[in-house]
Design a protein around this motif. Structure first.
Motif, PDB file in Angstrom:
ATOM      1  N   LEU A 131      56.852  93.842  31.210  1.00  0.00           N
ATOM      2  CA  LEU A 131      56.115  93.682  32.460  1.00  0.00           C
ATOM      3  C   LEU A 131      54.616  93.804  32.265  1.00  0.00           C
ATOM      4  CD1 LEU A 131      58.423  95.709  34.864  1.00  0.00           C
ATOM      5  CD2 LEU A 131      58.343  93.255  34.479  1.00  0.00           C
ATOM      6  N   LEU A 132      54.211  94.763  31.443  1.00  0.00           N
ATOM      7  CA  LEU A 132      52.777  94.949  31.234  1.00  0.00           C
ATOM      8  C   LEU A 132      52.153  93.713  30.607  1.00  0.00           C
ATOM      9  CD1 LEU A 132      50.375  96.833  31.447  1.00  0.00           C
ATOM     10  CD2 LEU A 132      50.969  97.770  29.200  1.00  0.00           C
ATOM     11  N   VAL A 133      52.885  93.065  29.713  1.00  0.00           N
ATOM     12  CA  VAL A 133      52.367  91.851  29.073  1.00  0.00           C
ATOM     13  C   VAL A 133      52.189  90.742  30.111  1.00  0.00           C
ATOM     14  CG1 VAL A 133      52.874  90.042  27.389  1.00  0.00           C
ATOM     15  CG2 VAL A 133      53.356  92.430  26.838  1.00  0.00           C
ATOM     16  N   LEU A 134      53.160  90.597  31.020  1.00  0.00           N
ATOM     17  CA  LEU A 134      53.048  89.580  32.062  1.00  0.00           C
ATOM     18  C   LEU A 134      51.855  89.847  32.973  1.00  0.00           C
ATOM     19  CD1 LEU A 134      56.774  89.053  33.147  1.00  0.00           C
ATOM     20  CD2 LEU A 134      55.313  87.438  31.918  1.00  0.00           C
ATOM     21  N   VAL A 135      51.701  91.113  33.379  1.00  0.00           N
ATOM     22  CA  VAL A 135      50.584  91.468  34.267  1.00  0.00           C
ATOM     23  C   VAL A 135      49.254  91.213  33.568  1.00  0.00           C
ATOM     24  CG1 VAL A 135      49.450  93.367  35.474  1.00  0.00           C
ATOM     25  CG2 VAL A 135      51.925  93.130  35.587  1.00  0.00           C
ATOM     26  N   ILE A 136      49.143  91.622  32.304  1.00  0.00           N
ATOM     27  CA  ILE A 136      47.900  91.414  31.561  1.00  0.00           C
ATOM     28  C   ILE A 136      47.596  89.916  31.431  1.00  0.00           C
ATOM     29  CG2 ILE A 136      46.865  91.615  29.267  1.00  0.00           C
ATOM     30  CD1 ILE A 136      48.173  94.339  29.012  1.00  0.00           C
ATOM     31  N   ALA A 137      48.618  89.112  31.191  1.00  0.00           N
ATOM     32  CA  ALA A 137      48.409  87.672  31.050  1.00  0.00           C
ATOM     33  C   ALA A 137      47.879  87.062  32.349  1.00  0.00           C
ATOM     34  CB  ALA A 137      49.716  86.998  30.639  1.00  0.00           C
ATOM     35  N   ILE A 138      48.459  87.455  33.474  1.00  0.00           N
ATOM     36  CA  ILE A 138      48.011  86.902  34.757  1.00  0.00           C
ATOM     37  C   ILE A 138      46.603  87.368  35.084  1.00  0.00           C
ATOM     38  CG2 ILE A 138      48.476  86.848  37.232  1.00  0.00           C
ATOM     39  CD1 ILE A 138      51.441  87.122  36.570  1.00  0.00           C
ATOM     40  N   VAL A 139      46.316  88.657  34.846  1.00  0.00           N
ATOM     41  CA  VAL A 139      44.981  89.178  35.116  1.00  0.00           C
ATOM     42  C   VAL A 139      43.955  88.513  34.220  1.00  0.00           C
ATOM     43  CG1 VAL A 139      43.523  91.241  35.017  1.00  0.00           C
ATOM     44  CG2 VAL A 139      45.810  91.397  35.990  1.00  0.00           C
ATOM     45  N   ALA A 140      44.327  88.250  32.972  1.00  0.00           N
ATOM     46  CA  ALA A 140      43.406  87.578  32.056  1.00  0.00           C
ATOM     47  C   ALA A 140      43.070  86.173  32.546  1.00  0.00           C
ATOM     48  CB  ALA A 140      44.013  87.522  30.660  1.00  0.00           C
ATOM     49  N   ILE A 141      44.043  85.512  33.177  1.00  0.00           N
ATOM     50  CA  ILE A 141      43.802  84.161  33.722  1.00  0.00           C
ATOM     51  C   ILE A 141      42.917  84.226  34.965  1.00  0.00           C
ATOM     52  CG2 ILE A 141      44.899  82.172  34.805  1.00  0.00           C
ATOM     53  CD1 ILE A 141      47.332  82.708  32.998  1.00  0.00           C
ATOM     54  N   LEU A 142      43.201  85.192  35.852  1.00  0.00           N
ATOM     55  CA  LEU A 142      42.468  85.297  37.114  1.00  0.00           C
ATOM     56  C   LEU A 142      41.106  85.957  36.957  1.00  0.00           C
ATOM     57  CD1 LEU A 142      45.388  86.428  39.472  1.00  0.00           C
ATOM     58  CD2 LEU A 142      44.449  84.130  39.193  1.00  0.00           C
ATOM     59  N   GLY A 143      40.964  86.756  35.901  1.00  0.00           N
ATOM     60  CA  GLY A 143      39.728  87.505  35.699  1.00  0.00           C
ATOM     61  C   GLY A 143      39.932  88.970  36.031  1.00  0.00           C
ATOM     62  N   PRO A 144      39.248  89.868  35.330  1.00  0.00           N
ATOM     63  CA  PRO A 144      39.439  91.307  35.551  1.00  0.00           C
ATOM     64  C   PRO A 144      39.003  91.737  36.942  1.00  0.00           C
ATOM     65  CG  PRO A 144      37.545  90.921  34.132  1.00  0.00           C
ATOM     66  CD  PRO A 144      38.225  89.595  34.313  1.00  0.00           C
ATOM     67  N   GLY A 145      39.640  92.789  37.434  1.00  0.00           N
ATOM     68  CA  GLY A 145      39.308  93.316  38.758  1.00  0.00           C
ATOM     69  C   GLY A 145      40.543  93.747  39.505  1.00  0.00           C
ATOM     70  N   LEU A 146      40.341  94.536  40.548  1.00  0.00           N
ATOM     71  CA  LEU A 146      41.467  95.068  41.313  1.00  0.00           C
ATOM     72  C   LEU A 146      42.222  93.965  42.044  1.00  0.00           C
ATOM     73  CD1 LEU A 146      39.978  98.372  42.786  1.00  0.00           C
ATOM     74  CD2 LEU A 146      41.589  98.112  40.893  1.00  0.00           C
ATOM     75  N   ASN A 147      41.511  92.997  42.619  1.00  0.00           N
ATOM     76  CA  ASN A 147      42.193  91.927  43.355  1.00  0.00           C
ATOM     77  C   ASN A 147      43.120  91.129  42.444  1.00  0.00           C
ATOM     78  OD1 ASN A 147      40.969  92.592  45.778  1.00  0.00           O
ATOM     79  ND2 ASN A 147      39.239  91.224  45.440  1.00  0.00           N
ATOM     80  N   TYR A 224      41.802 101.170  31.812  1.00  0.00           N
ATOM     81  CA  TYR A 224      41.469 101.580  30.446  1.00  0.00           C
ATOM     82  C   TYR A 224      41.191 100.358  29.566  1.00  0.00           C
ATOM     83  CZ  TYR A 224      42.013 103.743  25.842  1.00  0.00           C
ATOM     84  OH  TYR A 224      41.814 104.172  24.552  1.00  0.00           O
ATOM     85  N   LEU A 225      41.962  99.291  29.782  1.00  0.00           N
ATOM     86  CA  LEU A 225      41.797  98.076  28.982  1.00  0.00           C
ATOM     87  C   LEU A 225      40.657  97.190  29.469  1.00  0.00           C
ATOM     88  CD1 LEU A 225      45.567  97.114  28.583  1.00  0.00           C
ATOM     89  CD2 LEU A 225      44.080  98.143  26.847  1.00  0.00           C
ATOM     90  N   GLY A 226      40.030  97.578  30.589  1.00  0.00           N
ATOM     91  CA  GLY A 226      38.938  96.778  31.127  1.00  0.00           C
ATOM     92  C   GLY A 226      39.381  95.635  32.005  1.00  0.00           C
ATOM     93  N   LEU A 227      40.651  95.635  32.443  1.00  0.00           N
ATOM     94  CA  LEU A 227      41.186  94.552  33.259  1.00  0.00           C
ATOM     95  C   LEU A 227      41.386  94.953  34.719  1.00  0.00           C
ATOM     96  CD1 LEU A 227      43.871  93.163  30.775  1.00  0.00           C
ATOM     97  CD2 LEU A 227      41.615  92.193  31.276  1.00  0.00           C
TER      98      LEU A 227
END
Length: 284
Positions: A131-147, A224-227
């Motif tokens: 799950l963490l890998v999926l979330v990181i992949a989507i956030v990396a596409i959308l850009g870092p940030g809470l939204n 922590y990862l900056g995402l």
């Protein structure tokens, strides 16, 4: 009327006796967390973003209870102000998955058929990857940030609520009260919302409590990862990341935010345990 009230009181006393410790501890922890989130300015003695170059890397003391970081910022004040951000993460990353997943699971579990088959294929596709890998992949596409984090978690996490509720509904639809409702001419929507939903919503609520604890951990990990939350925002994961290079000389920068994560997660877990025990049918 005269007999209903004593019975209600007896059930209440029995319930209180069954879960005094988890409910009390979890409730107190979350109450303190909510106070810190709602009124951080009344608790924190300093501005969490203010630099003080005369107090750089000071150890815990009466002036700075949790010490200071490499910019002289008060760690206690930053931990307190981070409650608002991290509890917001816990709520916003779980509320949509819980509501949407419950509705999907309700209809999939009740109607079955092709919808259930397609749903299980979606579940298989999601649980195949970490799950963490999926979330990181989507956030990396959308850009870092809470939204971006809220969107990524919402896209994935509803599946688990839906799977949980669908399993419960599949059991409930075989019980007599569902057949009785159909014989009496009730619509499927009425049976679902007025009769089946109250019998399955408890499992979703209990899971929600535990999921909020995991969401705080997830939000802190992304921070922590900056995402996730971005510096200089006071967020526990951001605070831990800022102190990772000072573990040998200024351990307090990372230890105290980490303890806040553990304590808040413990509060949600204990409250979920108490809720599960409260809603469990009595064996007597």
């Amino acid at each position: 009327m005269s007999t209903a009230l004593p019975r209600t009181r007896s059930v209440w006393k029995l319930s209180v006796r069954r879960l005094p410790l988890p409910l009390a501890i979890g409730g107190l922890i979350l109450l303190a967390s909510l106070v810190a989130a709602c009124f951080p300015g009344l608790i924190a003695p300093y501005n969490p973003l203010a630099f003080d170059y005369h107090a750089i890397l000071k150890p815990p003391s009466w002036a700075h209870l949790f010490g200071t970081d490499n910019f002289g910022r008060d760690i206690f004040s930053r931990v307190i102000h981070a409650y608002r951000v991290d509890l917001q993460i816990a709520l916003f990353t779980t509320l949509f998955p819980m509501l949407f997943g419950t509705l999907v699971g309700l209809f999939v579990g009740y109607y079955g058929g092709l919808a259930e088959t397609l749903f299980h294929r979606v579940v298989d596709a999601v649980v195949t990857f970490p799950l963490l890998v999926l979330v990181i992949a989507i956030v990396a596409i959308l850009g870092p940030g809470l939204n971006s984090m809220y969107i990524a978690v919402g896209i994935i996490y509803w599946v688990f609520y839906a799977r949980l509720v669908a399993g419960e509904v599949a059991v409930q639809r075989r019980l007599d009260y569902v057949a009785a409702g159909q014989v009496m001419g009730y619509s499927h929507l009425r049976i679902l919302l007025r009769h089946v939903l109250p019998n399955v919503i408890t499992v979703a609520l209990v899971y929600w409590m535990t999921d909020m604890a995991l969401s705080i951990l997830l939000g802190s990990s992304l921070g922590y990862l900056g995402l996730g939350a971005q510096p200089p925002t006071a967020e526990w994961g951001v605070l831990i990341a800022a102190g990772k290079n000072f573990m040998d000389t200024a351990w307090w920068i990372t230890i105290f935010p980490g303890l806040a994560i553990v304590l808040t997660g413990l509060g949600f877990s204990l409250l979920g345990e108490a809720l599960a025990e409260w809603l469990r049918p009595a064996s007597h």
